[in-house]
Design a protein around this motif. Sequence first.
Motif, short mmCIF file in Angstrom:
data_model
loop_
_atom_site.label_atom_id
_atom_site.label_comp_id
_atom_site.label_asym_id
_atom_site.label_seq_id
_atom_site.Cartn_x
_atom_site.Cartn_y
_atom_site.Cartn_z
N PHE A 167 -14.79 2.12 2.78
CA PHE A 167 -15.03 0.79 2.22
C PHE A 167 -16.44 0.63 1.66
O PHE A 167 -17.40 1.23 2.15
N ASP A 185 -11.90 -1.66 -1.15
CA ASP A 185 -11.16 -0.61 -0.44
C ASP A 185 -10.99 0.58 -1.38
O ASP A 185 -10.36 0.48 -2.42
N CYS A 235 0.83 -1.20 0.00
CA CYS A 235 0.00 0.00 0.00
C CYS A 235 0.87 1.25 0.00
O CYS A 235 2.01 1.23 0.45
N ASN A 276 -6.61 2.30 -1.57
CA ASN A 276 -5.29 1.73 -1.84
C ASN A 276 -4.99 1.85 -3.33
O ASN A 276 -5.41 1.04 -4.13
N LYS A 333 -2.73 5.44 1.85
CA LYS A 333 -3.53 4.35 2.41
C LYS A 333 -3.04 4.02 3.83
O LYS A 333 -3.85 3.77 4.73
N ASN A 342 -6.78 -4.51 5.23
CA ASN A 342 -7.51 -3.28 4.94
C ASN A 342 -7.49 -2.28 6.10
O ASN A 342 -7.54 -1.08 5.88
N THR A 371 -13.02 -11.50 2.34
CA THR A 371 -12.22 -11.49 3.56
C THR A 371 -12.07 -12.86 4.20
O THR A 371 -11.20 -13.07 5.04
#
Length: 439
Positions: free
Chosen positions: A276, A301, A117, A304, A121, A256, A314
Amino acid sequence: MQAGEILRRTAFNILDKLHGGKLEKIKKVNKREIVEGITEEYAQRRVEMLLDYAKKHSPYYKNYQDAQDITEFPVMTKMKYNENMDAVLCDTFRDRKDSLFRLKTSGSTGAPFTVLCDGDKMNRVNMNFISFMELNGFRMGMKRGEFRVWIPGKNVISKWKSFKNNLIMIDISNMGDDALADICEKIRKDRIQVLVAYSSALTVLADYLKRKKVDIRKWDVEMVFAMGEALPQKTYDLIREIFGFSAVRSYGNNENGFLACQVGEEDRYTVDLYNFYIEMLSLDSDEPVKPGELGRIVVTDFYNKAFPMIRYDTGDTGIYQEVTDEKGRKHGYFTEIYGRRGSMMYNCKGEPLSIHVFMNVLINMEGIVHQAKCIQWEKKRYELLLNADRTRVNEDEVVASYRKYLGEEAQIDVTYVDEIPIEASGKRMVCVQKCQAYL
């Protein structure tokens, strides 16, 4: 307030102002949007901007030029990201890959995974965490004690970073009574103000404080922040009894950042829709579930820019709802978070069970059953690992307490062990799914 807290808060504010107050602005907006909600226009605009950016700059997503809606993009898992790591990375960051930040997940409940990232971010990850903390009474600069398995060369932080962030590393690789006594002394001696720990570690600590009647009147702890798996109600109530205030429940991941958090005494988790976009998909397809139904938590997200995370599965499951207030602003809430599919259990009827079942089922056996882990091997066959006082344990009673939730036809085999170790992440898994029908 402690002098170190005030010093660090002052230093943070001065340094941030010298850089245009960027971090304070991020934090202020983030807190406002979490509380007040977002507009539908904002969500649509952010999704469209991200998709357009990814199609222009990410070699992987350049293959989706014709996709106009987010549902036309693939759902990505850790494995898919690992297989396409270089292709997902945007061209704009390829020549400075070594300078990017790395957000790592240990893989204790899935595949090991590292997300690259950019600095913006990373700032948002940090301010996102602080935002949720401040909404629950945290003050910038407070001394935090973070409970983890701290491994030299892997996640141990430098003395300078520890000092700068007012962060004390509390190692939980061993949580026997002797180690817990040392941890308690460290909390007192170092005047730690905030305890940040996975729920399983907090459960062990709270039980020890109650069992040993530890005197915490000389402690400086003002806040307990629970991460990872859902905090069982018994532990939540016990922390309030011991400390005089409630623990803060949160939900997030290393990839995240923090996605949702309990605000005040609410039972539900308020989702950060500013950073998000959330989708809830079926357990066995990529079709959306109906509001209020159990589904896979899939996250996009917004921020990023180095490594676009679009429709990231996830690995967690839960129940999600969105509501629109009288001002037309959208709010998102998780009313239940079940955790990883690999730790999600089903009874003999194929119905999902909350992790709370397995964390609360042994309440009446404290001091006899020290640890337990339930493994589902087949739809009706389970194994129960027990670390228990074998001279006192009533095996039939323990099995009956599990069968109450698993079903009368459940085959439950008991295996005695000397220890159920904490995972490298700092979590102690209380249930594990091994049935291929549910994976």
